[in-house]
Design a protein around this motif. Structure first.
Motif, short mmCIF file in Angstrom:
data_model
loop_
_atom_site.label_atom_id
_atom_site.label_comp_id
_atom_site.label_asym_id
_atom_site.label_seq_id
_atom_site.Cartn_x
_atom_site.Cartn_y
_atom_site.Cartn_z
N GLN A 40 0.81 -1.22 0.00
CA GLN A 40 0.00 0.00 0.00
C GLN A 40 0.84 1.27 0.00
N TRP A 41 2.17 1.16 -0.08
CA TRP A 41 3.01 2.35 0.04
C TRP A 41 2.68 3.41 -1.01
N SER A 42 2.52 2.99 -2.25
CA SER A 42 2.24 3.98 -3.31
C SER A 42 0.89 4.65 -3.08
N ASN A 43 -0.08 3.91 -2.56
CA ASN A 43 -1.38 4.51 -2.27
C ASN A 43 -1.29 5.53 -1.14
N ILE A 44 -0.44 5.26 -0.15
CA ILE A 44 -0.26 6.24 0.93
C ILE A 44 0.29 7.55 0.35
N THR A 45 1.27 7.45 -0.53
CA THR A 45 1.81 8.65 -1.18
C THR A 45 0.74 9.37 -1.98
N ARG A 46 -0.01 8.63 -2.79
CA ARG A 46 -1.02 9.25 -3.64
C ARG A 46 -2.16 9.86 -2.82
#
Length: 316
Positions: A40-46
């Motif tokens: 989920q790291w990329s979703n946290i950034t987005r």
């Protein structure tokens, strides 16, 4: 999960910097494994970017670089703990895996530096802050490795550095692309990310102490919060944890008691104690989250993938 376009961006970055076919294919295998895992790291950034009103055309690149950097940290963690033996980075040549880590980290530095130079609206703190956060996490990881944790405060300091810093990194990758974002909002996001990282790490440590395989923290003689609780308990009916940590019991002798050890842990109150500490962090996170500005539905989605599940369990 990692969105397909983010996976494609990660693979494009590999193609950009790695001409050697065998290493190129290996790094893409690393990426596919992480994508299948549901990171989920990329979703946290987005979601950080979107909920705070960001509209940068570079957010996909930032999200992809978040995944790449934190994949490299996952790989390093597995190499240090010598677990997750089936992962492609654990079964490949160690020399190739180390080259892969270097590629990921230097690609991140190059891409983000180029982005900052080409974008006059980017935050001047971008690279300096991101580097500091990754260095803080490495310091936390070193504390976890060097057996210096003795007290609850030692443990909480370690997970704030190790896990809180990585959550701050993922959030910073989103909000530092927003020009003129006020300092109060950035500070609140940093504090919130620290708490989210600690909440997540407590979840992991509670789960790991109850599993008796190679991932079990007891078998590795780690000193997580539930284990600190157990080590402080002087129970003559079950002295085996203290004996194992002091070297009086061998690994094989301790493993033979795994069933009774799990029952002892479940009955000891250590899990309940950790949940209380986690609950205090959830309350703090909620207060910070509620004070943040945020655009729907991104704010709710951010909470859902970070600490929403733990809050629901607490309420339940």
């Amino acid at each position: 999960m990692i969105e397909p376009r983010i996976v494609e961006d990660m693979q494009r970055i590999v193609d950009k910097y790695v001409a050697e076919r065998d290493l190129n294919e290996l790094l893409k295998a690393f990426i596919q494994d992480k994508a299948a895992e549901g990171s989920q790291w990329s979703n946290i950034t987005r979601y950080t970017h979107d909920m705070l009103g960001g509209d940068s055309p570079h957010i996909d690149l930032a999200a992809a670089m978040t995944e790449i950097v934190l994949l490299s940290f996952d790989i390093i963690d597995d190499l240090q703990d010598e677990d997750n033996k089936g992962k492609p980075w654990m079964v490949s040549s160690p020399a190739y895996t180390l080259n892969g880590i270097l590629v990921f980290l230097f690609a991140f530095m190059t891409e983000m530096s180029t982005l900052q130079e080409s974008n006059s609206r980017s935050n001047p703190q971008l690279m300096a802050k991101l580097g500091v956060l990754l260095l803080q996490s490495i310091n936390g990881q070193q504390i976890d490795l060097n057996d210096s944790i003795v007290t609850e405060r030692d443990y909480l300091t370690m997970i704030e550095k190790k896990s809180g810093s990585l959550l701050r990194f993922a959030c910073s990758m989103g909000y530092l692309l927003i020009p003129d974002l006020d300092q109060r909002t950035m500070d609140t996001m940093d504090q919130l990310a620290n708490y989210i990282g600690m909440i997540s790490q407590l979840d992991n440590d509670i789960r790991d102490v109850l599993r008796f395989d190679v991932k079990n923290d007891l078998l590795q003689k780690k000193r997580t919060l539930p284990i600190l609780f157990l080590l402080m308990e002087k129970d003559d009916n079950f002295p085996y944890i203290q004996q194992y940590y002091s070297g009086q019991l061998t690994y094989d002798q301790f493993v033979t008691r795994k069933r009774e050890c799990i029952r002892y842990i479940e009955d000891s109150g250590s899990i309940e104690y950790c949940r209380i500490i986690q609950s205090l962090h959830i309350d703090q996170a909620n207060q910070l989250f509620d004070s943040l500005p945020g655009i729907a539905p991104w704010k709710e989605q951010f909470k859902g993938i970070t600490f929403g599940r733990q809050q629901a369990q607490k309420v339940g």
